[in-house]
Write a protein that holds these residues in place. Structure first.
Motif, PDB file in Angstrom:
ATOM      1  N   PRO A   1       0.801  -1.232   0.000  1.00  0.00           N
ATOM      2  CA  PRO A   1       0.000   0.000   0.000  1.00  0.00           C
ATOM      3  C   PRO A   1       0.830   1.278   0.000  1.00  0.00           C
ATOM      4  O   PRO A   1       0.518   2.211  -0.729  1.00  0.00           O
ATOM      5  CB  PRO A   1      -0.826  -0.114   1.281  1.00  0.00           C
TER       6      PRO A   1
ATOM      7  N   GLU B   1       0.571   4.178  -2.955  1.00  0.00           N
ATOM      8  CA  GLU B   1      -0.435   5.137  -2.511  1.00  0.00           C
ATOM      9  C   GLU B   1      -0.732   6.201  -3.570  1.00  0.00           C
ATOM     10  O   GLU B   1      -1.885   6.478  -3.883  1.00  0.00           O
ATOM     11  CB  GLU B   1       0.020   5.813  -1.220  1.00  0.00           C
TER      12      GLU B   1
ATOM     13  N   PHE C   1      -9.900   2.417   1.527  1.00  0.00           N
ATOM     14  CA  PHE C   1      -8.517   1.983   1.404  1.00  0.00           C
ATOM     15  C   PHE C   1      -7.641   2.700   2.416  1.00  0.00           C
ATOM     16  O   PHE C   1      -6.813   2.106   3.092  1.00  0.00           O
ATOM     17  CB  PHE C   1      -8.029   2.282  -0.015  1.00  0.00           C
TER      18      PHE C   1
ATOM     19  N   MET D   1      -8.283   1.483   5.886  1.00  0.00           N
ATOM     20  CA  MET D   1      -7.604   0.230   6.114  1.00  0.00           C
ATOM     21  C   MET D   1      -6.115   0.459   6.376  1.00  0.00           C
ATOM     22  O   MET D   1      -5.460  -0.291   7.067  1.00  0.00           O
ATOM     23  CB  MET D   1      -7.765  -0.691   4.898  1.00  0.00           C
ATOM     24  N   GLY D   2      -5.573   1.541   5.795  1.00  0.00           N
ATOM     25  CA  GLY D   2      -4.159   1.834   5.979  1.00  0.00           C
ATOM     26  C   GLY D   2      -3.839   2.423   7.338  1.00  0.00           C
ATOM     27  O   GLY D   2      -2.697   2.368   7.788  1.00  0.00           O
TER      28      GLY D   2
ATOM     29  N   VAL E   1      -4.892  -7.039   6.858  1.00  0.00           N
ATOM     30  CA  VAL E   1      -5.295  -5.806   6.184  1.00  0.00           C
ATOM     31  C   VAL E   1      -4.391  -5.525   4.990  1.00  0.00           C
ATOM     32  O   VAL E   1      -4.860  -5.147   3.909  1.00  0.00           O
ATOM     33  CB  VAL E   1      -5.288  -4.630   7.175  1.00  0.00           C
ATOM     34  N   ALA E   2      -3.082  -5.728   5.149  1.00  0.00           N
ATOM     35  CA  ALA E   2      -2.156  -5.506   4.033  1.00  0.00           C
ATOM     36  C   ALA E   2      -2.469  -6.444   2.874  1.00  0.00           C
ATOM     37  O   ALA E   2      -2.407  -6.061   1.698  1.00  0.00           O
ATOM     38  CB  ALA E   2      -0.718  -5.692   4.509  1.00  0.00           C
TER      39      ALA E   2
ATOM     40  N   TYR F   1      -5.393  -7.673   2.154  1.00  0.00           N
ATOM     41  CA  TYR F   1      -6.633  -7.212   1.533  1.00  0.00           C
ATOM     42  C   TYR F   1      -6.380  -5.979   0.669  1.00  0.00           C
ATOM     43  O   TYR F   1      -6.922  -5.863  -0.440  1.00  0.00           O
ATOM     44  CB  TYR F   1      -7.657  -6.904   2.622  1.00  0.00           C
ATOM     45  N   GLN F   2      -5.567  -5.072   1.155  1.00  0.00           N
ATOM     46  CA  GLN F   2      -5.231  -3.892   0.360  1.00  0.00           C
ATOM     47  C   GLN F   2      -4.586  -4.286  -0.961  1.00  0.00           C
ATOM     48  O   GLN F   2      -4.890  -3.710  -2.015  1.00  0.00           O
ATOM     49  CB  GLN F   2      -4.282  -2.984   1.145  1.00  0.00           C
ATOM     50  N   THR F   3      -3.712  -5.270  -0.907  1.00  0.00           N
ATOM     51  CA  THR F   3      -3.061  -5.724  -2.138  1.00  0.00           C
ATOM     52  C   THR F   3      -4.080  -6.308  -3.099  1.00  0.00           C
ATOM     53  O   THR F   3      -4.026  -6.065  -4.313  1.00  0.00           O
ATOM     54  CB  THR F   3      -1.974  -6.766  -1.808  1.00  0.00           C
TER      55      THR F   3
ATOM     56  N   SER G   1     -16.034  -3.965   4.250  1.00  0.00           N
ATOM     57  CA  SER G   1     -16.086  -3.006   3.135  1.00  0.00           C
ATOM     58  C   SER G   1     -17.522  -2.711   2.733  1.00  0.00           C
ATOM     59  O   SER G   1     -17.860  -1.585   2.367  1.00  0.00           O
ATOM     60  CB  SER G   1     -15.319  -3.552   1.929  1.00  0.00           C
TER      61      SER G   1
END
Length: 417
Positions: free
Chosen positions: A115, A119, A156, A159-160, A212-213, A215-217, A311
């Motif tokens: 992320p 960004e 997003f 989540m970060g 979380v990382a 999922y972000q990916t 989400s």
């Protein structure tokens, strides 16, 4: 000493030189004849990275330099090569054009880097959708992607904010609130609730930064996939009109449905713009990322389901008039409790965004109709589409809305009978 050269000797010398030059020129001509055009190395290439999972463009054999791609493409066209043979070359060219116009460095676009490294690119994708929509008002899909994308990007960033979201207030707090309410609910009604709500209560507190990382990916991969599929055709249309679209269709990059969508846009009518919006949204959600949502939902079981449901709970696309998922489809269950039929209404969505049919029902039942209302109101469209992306981003932050979500949860968790 004096040397005398006869005319016969001179003539013989020139014959030898002439023969040598002929051989040299013949060899050069043969070499030229054997040399193949540069584009031949780019024919019949597969699209190895069309799903957005990797870095850079579609195939490492293709350059990322726009001028080299344009030259190869021009030669292939001039030589009458069938478009299907240079399909990946064509797609790569328009992808490079698209990322240049979006101010994105394609070589650096790698969702796997995480992320933080992505960004700026993540944000720039949505900035670019709004750029396309404001410069080309007929591009209804780009407008929807930019506005709804602002809401998506807000999630997003939430989540970060690991320190905020994973502690208090955040996912843990929200999951714990649901767990407390479930404990106070008759078990017959609690068992009737969708599994996603029960998982939120039992697994929400287990979420880690690594989850979380991951999922972000997954979200970044889907974002790149959508851009790679749909934005290059927009750039081809801007540059060449239907000629650009027909070439992509002949190359097999567009199906009949998308070709019809672009013909609808080319018609210059409001009905045509709406038709293209629906077709392109269908392409995006039901073809481009449908499998990836399935994989994300099933990933890191059961964490994928928890994150996709969070989400859904947090999501509220920024299109004016659109209802939050929990308002559009609230959860209502009934059960027999001690001989009485009781109903439980929960202010949480009865569906998970990752599920195809439910996602499409929400999109076509609320999101697309409200976006059509927006696009067909020039004054409203100008105001909403013209707003900077960063304003949309700030308003959608879950951290700012969490107190209201928690208040709704506790005041609207209602049992009746």
């Amino acid at each position: 000493m004096t040397f005398r050269t006869s005319s016969r000797t001179v003539r013989g010398y020139f014959r030898v030189v002439a023969l040598f030059l002929c051989l040299v020129f013949a060899a050069g001509a043969a070499s030229t004849a054997r040399a193949e055009p540069a584009y031949t190395a780019y024919l019949d290439l597969p699209s190895l990275n069309g799903d957005g999972a990797g870095a850079g463009g579609l195939d490492p054999a293709l350059p990322l330099d726009e001028s080299l791609l344009a030259q190869a493409l021009g030669q292939a066209r001039a030589d009458g090569v069938a478009p299907r043979r240079y399909a990946t070359l064509l797609h790569q060219y328009w992808l490079v054009v698209a990322t240049r116009n979006a101010d994105i460095e394609l070589a650096a676009w790698d969702p796997g880097r995480g992320p933080h490294a992505n960004e700026r690119i993540f944000n720039q994708v949505y900035v670019n959708y709004l750029r396309l929509a404001t410069r080309h008002p007929e591009f209804y899909w780009a407008g929807l992607a930019g506005i709804a994308g602002g809401s998506f990007a807000s999630g997003f960033f939430d989540m970060g904010d690991v320190g905020v979201v994973l502690d208090v207030p955040g996912i843990h707090q929200f999951g714990n609130a649901v767990a407390d309410l479930l404990r106070a609910t008759p078990p017959e009604l609690a068992r009737a609730l969708p599994e996603d709500i029960r998982l939120l209560a039992t697994e929400g507190f287990r979420l880690s930064a690594a989850d979380v990382a991951w999922y972000q990916t997954r979200l970044m991969i889907m974002q790149k996939h959508i851009f790679t599929d749909l934005v290059p055709m927009h750039e081809a249309y801007v540059a060449l009109g239907m000629r650009g679209i027909e070439e992509m269709y002949a190359a097999g990059l567009l199906d009949d449905d998308l070709r019809t969508a672009w013909r609808s846009i080319a018609s210059g009518t409001g009905d045509g713009y709406v038709d293209a919006l629906v077709r392109m949204t269908d392409r995006e959600q039901n073809h481009v990322v449908a499998d990836q949502w399935d994989e994300t939902s099933a990933g890191r079981a059961p964490i994928g389901r928890v994150l996709t449901y969070i989400s859904t709970v947090a999501g509220k696309p920024g299109v004016p008039g659109v209802r939050a998922p929990g308002v559009f489809a609230p959860t209502v269950v009934t059960a027999d409790v001690g001989g009485r039929s009781l109903a439980l209404r929960v202010p949480l969505p009865a569906f998970n965004w990752a599920d195809r049919d439910a996602r499409w029902s929400y999109i076509t039942g609320d999101l697309v109709p409200r976006h059509i209302d927006l696009e067909t109101d020039p004054a409203l469209a100008g105001t909403v589409l013209g707003e900077a992306f960063w304003g949309k981003l700030a308003r959608g932050r879950l951290a700012a809305r969490l107190p209201d979500l928690l208040a709704d949860l506790t005041t609207q968790w209602q049992i009746s009978g």
